[in-house]
Design a protein around this motif. Structure first.
Motif, PDB file in Angstrom:
ATOM      1  N   LEU A 136       0.827  -1.211   0.000  1.00 22.16           N
ATOM      2  CA  LEU A 136       0.000   0.000   0.000  1.00 22.16           C
ATOM      3  C   LEU A 136       0.857   1.255   0.000  1.00 22.16           C
ATOM      4  O   LEU A 136       0.529   2.245  -0.664  1.00 22.16           O
ATOM      5  N   ALA A 137       1.970   1.226   0.732  1.00 20.58           N
ATOM      6  CA  ALA A 137       2.873   2.382   0.759  1.00 20.58           C
ATOM      7  C   ALA A 137       3.470   2.619  -0.626  1.00 20.58           C
ATOM      8  O   ALA A 137       3.556   3.765  -1.086  1.00 20.58           O
ATOM      9  N   GLN A 138       3.866   1.541  -1.315  1.00 19.98           N
ATOM     10  CA  GLN A 138       4.410   1.680  -2.666  1.00 19.98           C
ATOM     11  C   GLN A 138       3.359   2.222  -3.632  1.00 19.98           C
ATOM     12  O   GLN A 138       3.649   3.086  -4.457  1.00 19.98           O
ATOM     13  N   LEU A 139       2.149   1.710  -3.531  1.00 21.18           N
ATOM     14  CA  LEU A 139       1.081   2.185  -4.411  1.00 21.18           C
ATOM     15  C   LEU A 139       0.744   3.641  -4.127  1.00 21.18           C
ATOM     16  O   LEU A 139       0.410   4.399  -5.038  1.00 21.18           O
ATOM     17  N   GLU A 159       2.749   5.955  -3.329  1.00 19.43           N
ATOM     18  CA  GLU A 159       3.778   6.805  -3.928  1.00 19.43           C
ATOM     19  C   GLU A 159       3.693   6.837  -5.448  1.00 19.43           C
ATOM     20  O   GLU A 159       4.265   7.709  -6.082  1.00 19.43           O
ATOM     21  N   ASN A 160       2.993   5.888  -6.032  1.00 20.72           N
ATOM     22  CA  ASN A 160       2.886   5.790  -7.486  1.00 20.72           C
ATOM     23  C   ASN A 160       1.682   6.612  -7.958  1.00 20.72           C
ATOM     24  O   ASN A 160       0.543   6.336  -7.575  1.00 20.72           O
ATOM     25  N   PRO A 161       1.889   7.620  -8.826  1.00 21.45           N
ATOM     26  CA  PRO A 161       0.774   8.467  -9.262  1.00 21.45           C
ATOM     27  C   PRO A 161      -0.254   7.737 -10.132  1.00 21.45           C
ATOM     28  O   PRO A 161      -1.345   8.233 -10.356  1.00 21.45           O
ATOM     29  N   THR A 162       0.096   6.538 -10.600  1.00 24.41           N
ATOM     30  CA  THR A 162      -0.845   5.763 -11.415  1.00 24.41           C
ATOM     31  C   THR A 162      -2.024   5.290 -10.585  1.00 24.41           C
ATOM     32  O   THR A 162      -3.140   5.174 -11.076  1.00 24.41           O
ATOM     33  N   PHE A 163      -1.778   5.033  -9.303  1.00 26.18           N
ATOM     34  CA  PHE A 163      -2.805   4.493  -8.428  1.00 26.18           C
ATOM     35  C   PHE A 163      -3.338   5.577  -7.508  1.00 26.18           C
ATOM     36  O   PHE A 163      -2.597   6.419  -7.029  1.00 26.18           O
ATOM     37  N   HIS A 164      -4.635   5.516  -7.260  1.00 20.41           N
ATOM     38  CA  HIS A 164      -5.275   6.462  -6.346  1.00 20.41           C
ATOM     39  C   HIS A 164      -5.903   5.670  -5.210  1.00 20.41           C
ATOM     40  O   HIS A 164      -6.780   4.835  -5.435  1.00 20.41           O
ATOM     41  N   ILE A 165      -5.423   5.903  -4.002  1.00 18.72           N
ATOM     42  CA  ILE A 165      -5.989   5.253  -2.822  1.00 18.72           C
ATOM     43  C   ILE A 165      -7.063   6.175  -2.269  1.00 18.72           C
ATOM     44  O   ILE A 165      -6.789   7.341  -1.971  1.00 18.72           O
ATOM     45  N   PRO A 166      -8.311   5.705  -2.165  1.00 20.54           N
ATOM     46  CA  PRO A 166      -9.391   6.579  -1.693  1.00 20.54           C
ATOM     47  C   PRO A 166      -9.168   7.027  -0.253  1.00 20.54           C
ATOM     48  O   PRO A 166      -8.476   6.366   0.520  1.00 20.54           O
ATOM     49  N   SER A 167      -9.784   8.140   0.078  1.00 21.73           N
ATOM     50  CA  SER A 167      -9.677   8.660   1.436  1.00 21.73           C
ATOM     51  C   SER A 167     -10.416   7.732   2.394  1.00 21.73           C
ATOM     52  O   SER A 167     -11.142   6.830   1.983  1.00 21.73           O
ATOM     53  N   GLN A 168     -10.239   7.978   3.675  1.00 25.92           N
ATOM     54  CA  GLN A 168     -10.892   7.156   4.694  1.00 25.92           C
ATOM     55  C   GLN A 168     -12.404   7.261   4.608  1.00 25.92           C
ATOM     56  O   GLN A 168     -13.120   6.322   4.903  1.00 25.92           O
TER      57      GLN A 168
END
Length: 79
Positions: free
Chosen positions: A38-41, A43-52
């Motif tokens: 998850l930390a690697q993703l 940092e990668n602008p290709t992936f967007h981790i949704p907010s809480q």
């Protein structure tokens, strides 16, 4: 209101040793495998981790129809 940490402490008191070992195994697996990915993703602008806080879907009104509902049909088929 209890904090998550307090709630976890209270819950642990009710677990058996075997359940605690399983819980520790899950926590260790999370720290070793899931968290770094998850930390690697993140940092990668290709992936967007949704907010809480995820957005809530708008409420929909069911379509009025005659006859049995899909749930009723599935239950009847299973019998």
């Amino acid at each position: 209101m209890m904090t998550p940490k307090q709630s976890l402490y209270q819950t642990i008191e009710t677990l058996s040793d075997a359940e605690c070992r399983k819980l520790l195994q899950i926590i260790n697996q999370w720290h070793q495998e899931v968290a770094p990915v998850l930390a690697q993703l993140g940092e990668n602008p290709t992936f967007h981790i949704p907010s809480q806080t995820l957005t809530v879907f708008p409420r929909r009104i069911p379509i009025k129809a005659s006859g049995p509902t899909a749930s009723e049909q599935l239950i009847e088929e299973r019998r």
